[in-house]
Design a protein around this motif. Structure first.
Motif, PDB file in Angstrom:
ATOM      1  N   ASP A  41       0.857  -0.976  -0.364  1.00 53.36           N
ATOM      2  CA  ASP A  41      -0.308  -0.025  -0.513  1.00 53.36           C
ATOM      3  C   ASP A  41       0.273   1.349   0.260  1.00 53.36           C
ATOM      4  OD1 ASP A  41      -2.179  -1.857   0.266  1.00 53.36           O
ATOM      5  OD2 ASP A  41      -1.997  -1.562   2.491  1.00 53.36           O
ATOM      6  N   LEU A  42       2.179   1.114   0.155  1.00 53.94           N
ATOM      7  CA  LEU A  42       3.004   2.087  -0.086  1.00 53.94           C
ATOM      8  C   LEU A  42       3.244   2.858  -0.913  1.00 53.94           C
ATOM      9  CD1 LEU A  42       4.938   1.899   3.503  1.00 53.94           C
ATOM     10  CD2 LEU A  42       3.255   3.053   3.433  1.00 53.94           C
ATOM     11  N   TRP A  43       3.628   2.013  -1.879  1.00 59.94           N
ATOM     12  CA  TRP A  43       4.037   2.491  -3.434  1.00 59.94           C
ATOM     13  C   TRP A  43       2.946   3.506  -3.645  1.00 59.94           C
ATOM     14  CZ3 TRP A  43       7.837   0.691  -5.759  1.00 59.94           C
ATOM     15  CH2 TRP A  43       8.622  -0.679  -5.089  1.00 59.94           C
ATOM     16  N   PRO A  44       1.185   3.607  -3.462  1.00 58.36           N
ATOM     17  CA  PRO A  44       0.851   4.535  -4.067  1.00 58.36           C
ATOM     18  C   PRO A  44       0.891   5.611  -3.073  1.00 58.36           C
ATOM     19  CG  PRO A  44      -1.055   3.014  -3.519  1.00 58.36           C
ATOM     20  CD  PRO A  44       1.099   2.070  -3.310  1.00 58.36           C
ATOM     21  N   TRP A  45       0.841   5.291  -2.067  1.00 59.52           N
ATOM     22  CA  TRP A  45       1.546   6.354  -0.822  1.00 59.52           C
ATOM     23  C   TRP A  45       2.536   7.565  -1.095  1.00 59.52           C
ATOM     24  CZ3 TRP A  45      -1.335   8.469   3.376  1.00 59.52           C
ATOM     25  CH2 TRP A  45      -0.544   9.526   4.762  1.00 59.52           C
ATOM     26  N   ARG A  46       3.673   6.309  -1.544  1.00 61.34           N
ATOM     27  CA  ARG A  46       4.912   7.411  -2.005  1.00 61.34           C
ATOM     28  C   ARG A  46       4.779   7.821  -3.053  1.00 61.34           C
ATOM     29  NH1 ARG A  46       8.630   2.024   0.822  1.00 61.34           N
ATOM     30  NH2 ARG A  46       8.229   3.762   3.182  1.00 61.34           N
ATOM     31  N   GLY A  47       3.220   7.447  -3.838  1.00 63.77           N
ATOM     32  CA  GLY A  47       4.046   8.257  -5.049  1.00 63.77           C
ATOM     33  C   GLY A  47       4.283   7.607  -6.162  1.00 63.77           C
ATOM     34  N   LEU A  48       5.176   5.845  -6.414  1.00 71.29           N
ATOM     35  CA  LEU A  48       5.764   5.314  -6.833  1.00 71.29           C
ATOM     36  C   LEU A  48       4.453   4.584  -7.914  1.00 71.29           C
ATOM     37  CD1 LEU A  48       8.371   4.145  -4.000  1.00 71.29           C
ATOM     38  CD2 LEU A  48       9.053   5.998  -6.054  1.00 71.29           C
ATOM     39  N   ASP A  49       3.480   4.400  -7.503  1.00 69.40           N
ATOM     40  CA  ASP A  49       2.598   3.763  -8.261  1.00 69.40           C
ATOM     41  C   ASP A  49       2.016   4.261  -8.001  1.00 69.40           C
ATOM     42  OD1 ASP A  49       4.038   1.267  -8.395  1.00 69.40           O
ATOM     43  OD2 ASP A  49       2.540   0.683  -7.043  1.00 69.40           O
ATOM     44  N   ALA A  50       0.855   5.502  -9.718  1.00 68.09           N
ATOM     45  CA  ALA A  50       0.284   6.107 -10.062  1.00 68.09           C
ATOM     46  C   ALA A  50      -0.872   6.160  -9.258  1.00 68.09           C
ATOM     47  CB  ALA A  50       0.053   6.301 -10.936  1.00 68.09           C
ATOM     48  N   THR A  51      -1.684   7.440  -8.936  1.00 69.36           N
ATOM     49  CA  THR A  51      -3.585   7.068  -8.208  1.00 69.36           C
ATOM     50  C   THR A  51      -4.289   8.310  -9.475  1.00 69.36           C
ATOM     51  OG1 THR A  51      -2.785   6.763  -6.067  1.00 69.36           O
ATOM     52  CG2 THR A  51      -4.690   7.312  -6.590  1.00 69.36           C
ATOM     53  N   GLU A  52      -4.670   7.367 -10.651  1.00 65.62           N
ATOM     54  CA  GLU A  52      -4.912   8.153 -11.380  1.00 65.62           C
ATOM     55  C   GLU A  52      -6.016   8.765 -10.844  1.00 65.62           C
ATOM     56  OE1 GLU A  52      -4.523   6.594 -15.346  1.00 65.62           O
ATOM     57  OE2 GLU A  52      -2.508   6.780 -13.818  1.00 65.62           O
ATOM     58  N   ALA A  53      -7.519   7.831  -9.851  1.00 67.98           N
ATOM     59  CA  ALA A  53      -8.588   8.748  -9.457  1.00 67.98           C
ATOM     60  C   ALA A  53      -8.519   7.703  -8.553  1.00 67.98           C
ATOM     61  CB  ALA A  53      -9.339   7.737 -10.590  1.00 67.98           C
ATOM     62  N   ALA A  54      -9.502   8.410  -6.790  1.00 67.23           N
ATOM     63  CA  ALA A  54      -9.327   7.957  -5.819  1.00 67.23           C
ATOM     64  C   ALA A  54     -10.154   6.973  -5.825  1.00 67.23           C
ATOM     65  CB  ALA A  54     -10.744   9.456  -4.695  1.00 67.23           C
ATOM     66  N   HIS A  55      -9.908   6.183  -4.804  1.00 68.09           N
ATOM     67  CA  HIS A  55     -10.240   4.612  -4.836  1.00 68.09           C
ATOM     68  C   HIS A  55     -10.204   4.055  -3.222  1.00 68.09           C
ATOM     69  CE1 HIS A  55      -6.419   2.600  -5.066  1.00 68.09           C
ATOM     70  NE2 HIS A  55      -5.956   3.268  -6.311  1.00 68.09           N
ATOM     71  N   PRO A  56     -10.843   3.041  -3.258  1.00 67.60           N
ATOM     72  CA  PRO A  56     -10.563   2.444  -1.585  1.00 67.60           C
ATOM     73  C   PRO A  56      -9.290   2.036  -1.738  1.00 67.60           C
ATOM     74  CG  PRO A  56     -12.528   1.992  -2.752  1.00 67.60           C
ATOM     75  CD  PRO A  56     -12.089   2.761  -3.428  1.00 67.60           C
ATOM     76  N   MET A  57      -9.179   1.578  -0.636  1.00 64.82           N
ATOM     77  CA  MET A  57      -7.506   0.538  -0.176  1.00 64.82           C
ATOM     78  C   MET A  57      -7.708  -0.801   0.755  1.00 64.82           C
ATOM     79  SD  MET A  57      -5.390   2.366  -1.349  1.00 64.82           S
ATOM     80  CE  MET A  57      -3.517   1.347  -0.761  1.00 64.82           C
ATOM     81  N   GLY A  58      -7.246  -1.131   1.080  1.00 65.32           N
ATOM     82  CA  GLY A  58      -7.438  -2.771   2.285  1.00 65.32           C
ATOM     83  C   GLY A  58      -7.327  -3.826   1.051  1.00 65.32           C
ATOM     84  N   HIS A  59      -6.389  -4.986   1.343  1.00 69.16           N
ATOM     85  CA  HIS A  59      -6.678  -5.883   0.823  1.00 69.16           C
ATOM     86  C   HIS A  59      -6.041  -7.346   1.804  1.00 69.16           C
ATOM     87  CE1 HIS A  59      -2.528  -5.064  -0.086  1.00 69.16           C
ATOM     88  NE2 HIS A  59      -2.272  -6.480   0.202  1.00 69.16           N
ATOM     89  N   GLU A  60      -6.013  -7.308   3.051  1.00 74.47           N
ATOM     90  CA  GLU A  60      -6.324  -7.389   4.251  1.00 74.47           C
ATOM     91  C   GLU A  60      -7.543  -7.439   4.985  1.00 74.47           C
ATOM     92  OE1 GLU A  60      -1.177  -7.286   5.397  1.00 74.47           O
ATOM     93  OE2 GLU A  60      -2.846  -5.454   4.056  1.00 74.47           O
ATOM     94  N   TYR A  61      -8.301  -8.988   5.738  1.00 79.24           N
ATOM     95  CA  TYR A  61      -8.825  -8.895   6.298  1.00 79.24           C
ATOM     96  C   TYR A  61      -9.239  -9.989   7.070  1.00 79.24           C
ATOM     97  CZ  TYR A  61     -10.484 -11.344   1.949  1.00 79.24           C
ATOM     98  OH  TYR A  61     -10.551 -12.945   1.549  1.00 79.24           O
ATOM     99  N   VAL A  62      -9.517 -10.126   8.128  1.00 80.77           N
ATOM    100  CA  VAL A  62     -10.666 -10.942   8.939  1.00 80.77           C
ATOM    101  C   VAL A  62     -12.046 -10.455   9.533  1.00 80.77           C
ATOM    102  CG1 VAL A  62      -8.371 -13.073   9.139  1.00 80.77           C
ATOM    103  CG2 VAL A  62      -9.882 -11.144  11.026  1.00 80.77           C
ATOM    104  N   GLY A  63     -13.064 -11.559   9.571  1.00 82.03           N
ATOM    105  CA  GLY A  63     -14.155 -10.882   9.591  1.00 82.03           C
ATOM    106  C   GLY A  63     -15.045 -12.346   9.876  1.00 82.03           C
ATOM    107  N   PHE A  64     -16.978 -11.113  10.185  1.00 84.01           N
ATOM    108  CA  PHE A  64     -17.762 -11.931  10.406  1.00 84.01           C
ATOM    109  C   PHE A  64     -18.316 -12.389   9.284  1.00 84.01           C
ATOM    110  CE2 PHE A  64     -16.491 -10.309  14.298  1.00 84.01           C
ATOM    111  CZ  PHE A  64     -15.925 -11.327  14.989  1.00 84.01           C
ATOM    112  N   VAL A  65     -19.264 -13.182   9.043  1.00 84.37           N
ATOM    113  CA  VAL A  65     -20.180 -13.205   7.732  1.00 84.37           C
ATOM    114  C   VAL A  65     -21.200 -12.642   7.936  1.00 84.37           C
ATOM    115  CG1 VAL A  65     -20.737 -14.543   6.036  1.00 84.37           C
ATOM    116  CG2 VAL A  65     -18.704 -15.471   6.867  1.00 84.37           C
TER     117      VAL A  65
END
Lengths: 338, 338
Positions: A41-65
């Motif tokens: 997630d730090l790649w776009p945060w640091r501008g090393l990956d481009a952020t062309e349009a605003a979008h949600p973040m995050g791909h790690e999760y545990v939770g309740f169905v």
């Protein structure tokens, strides 16, 4: 609901978003138990990956169905579930071969720093625990959904074997989890390449037998010195830069293996050099789903504790500070509580 | 004695040279039984590798031991021996790991298109047959010293397994021997990529089950069609060009393997592409010495007949014509008789 949205480098906001809905009969909606910030997630945060349009973040999760689509029978509302950053139907040819992160119907998770999350391919992706795990297990299970699964794959791809010597390049959460994996797979010597004291300590706690602080070709020279002049049996590359990749390739002995799990950024591998090195190379997004049942078991029995990589816990509302702390290396990895 | 010397692209001469001498106590001198021209010899012949000064040529050999240095006890004068294009002491750490072609004392052979040859590291390099083999076995044993050993390594590096699907890229002598190796290792389906009829015939005779004539991305599309859309378990790259390497990488399924044995010429592998492909990759000069006892046995019992790759036999004196015929694809591989 509320969740994190990136607008530009350094600009992650906690915003009100539409509640996720079941879009396909193979979807599930989960209520997030805990989520976190990934090194990637730090790649776009640091501008090393481009952020062309605003979008949600995050791909790690545990939770309740919360809710499942009509075709989802493997998990049911109320269960605690662990998934993977890459969703998979677990029935296609690639899944059957054990490469669920290359599922023919793969969708990458990308909206998990939020209170609720839609999980595509829920049937093949989510694994429920037998009962609701104690809250102190949540960080470990969350780690399994990405960094621990990825560290495990690094060790698997690098063919770590009982009695072998493993080098871990990268002392982020994945590198630290790779140390755990190398130890679990029986490596006799585990050399962690790290120059940060807090990370060195955790690496040693996780099973590293040696720390090398030098980088680049100096680091390679130290590894050679420690391995009878020829290099290590297995090298686990957990960074993804050109320098780290070279360091990894040069640290492996002829006939050794490099497992590379850092997403490569501007990495080109010279064919002739790889050829004459005799080093075997395999990388990619980890097929976490393949390892989930085993790794969930190791966490719940207390055999491994990858949750220790989270050295900063914040309310989800402070997600931006979670990024900032990791960017400035004040934190190894930030746990976020909705 | 007389032997081949390259002076410039297209200019290989049969000349009078000094007889080779024992220079180190680990050397042996052999009288060449048969030698040959390698596909890799065509790189300087075609001017694609520079020839800065005139030098002898050839790295494939079988012959009779004439003389051994004081430290050589494994073979004795009069014996028929098979070696490898890469000499090895067979005692160093890399040799003990099975990577004799990365021996810490390695010297590559380079003067074998000649009546006599000095073999460095003779103790660890040469394997004597129990008795003098019949002359009709010589071509097969000669193939074992390089192309058959290399094809075997391609299949080994590509982890060919019983029941698996193997693709062979390249229909030169190494590619054809790689077909033999894939068959011996139990591949159920062996797809040879070839557009030359005589080579297709030999591939089929050696065990190929399918021929694909398309190249590049068209060839990849055909392979995908034939493998349920995902690609082959194992791909054996036996050319070394950038195009062939891409073709090989794209033909392997996620989680599959590419073994690459063609010496890479201007090959750069994109890290991100390799990453997302999940393909495992290993190449290098084949550790022929590891396979020699086994492969010599398979040839002498008639189980395999890699000597069939020699479809042109010339007196050593006509070595230049041997190059020319291969360059013009009139011959797959030229056997030379001193």
């Amino acid at each position: 609901m509320r969740g994190a949205v990136i607008h530009a480098p350094g600009d992650v906001r906690f915003e009100t978003l539409d509640d996720p809905q079941i879009l396909k009969p193979t979807d599930a909606i989960i209520r997030t138990a805990v989520t976190c910030v990934c090194g990637s997630d730090l790649w776009p945060w640091r501008g090393l990956d481009a952020t062309e349009a605003a979008h949600p973040m995050g791909h790690e999760y545990v939770g309740f169905v919360e809710e499942v689509g009509a075709e989802v029978t493997a998990v049911r509302p109320g269960q605690f579930v662990v998934g993977s950053f890459a969703t998979s139907d677990n029935t296609c040819a690639n899944c059957r071969n054990g490469w669920q992160s290359n599922c023919l119907n793969r969708e990458f998770m990308s909206t998990c720093q939020a209170e609720y999350v839609r999980v595509p391919n829920a049937q093949g992706t989510l694994v429920a625990t037998d009962e609701h795990p104690a809250e102190e297990s949540w960080p470990g299970l969350l780690a399994v959904s990405d960094v621990m699964g990825t560290g495990w794959y690094a060790a698997d791809a690098a063919e770590v074997r009982p009695g072998s010597t493993a080098v871990v390049v990268g002392d982020g959460a994945v590198g630290l989890c790779a140390v755990i994996a190398a130890k679990e797979m029986g490596a006799e010597r585990i050399i962690a390449m790290s120059r940060h004291e807090s990370r060195q300590r955790l690496a040693l706690e996780f099973g590293a037998t040696d720390i090398v602080t030098e980088r680049g070709e100096d680091g390679v020279a130290r590894i050679k010195e420690m391995t009878g002049g020829i290099g290590a049996d297995s090298v686990l590359e957990c960074v993804g830069t050109a320098q780290a990749t070279q360091q990894a390739l040069h640290s492996a002995r002829p006939g050794g293996y490099v497992g590379f799990v850092g997403v490569p950024h501007e990495v080109a591998i010279d064919g002739k050099e790889l050829f004459f090195s005799h080093v075997g190379l395999r990388g990619g997004p980890a097929p976490v789903r393949r390892y989930l049942p085993d790794l969930i078991g190791r966490v719940l029995t207390g055999r491994i504790n990858p949750g220790k990589v989270f050295d900063l816990t914040l309310p989800l509302a402070q997600v931006a500070e979670g990024y900032q702390a990791m960017d400035e290396r004040r934190a190894i990895k930030t746990l976020l509580k909705p």
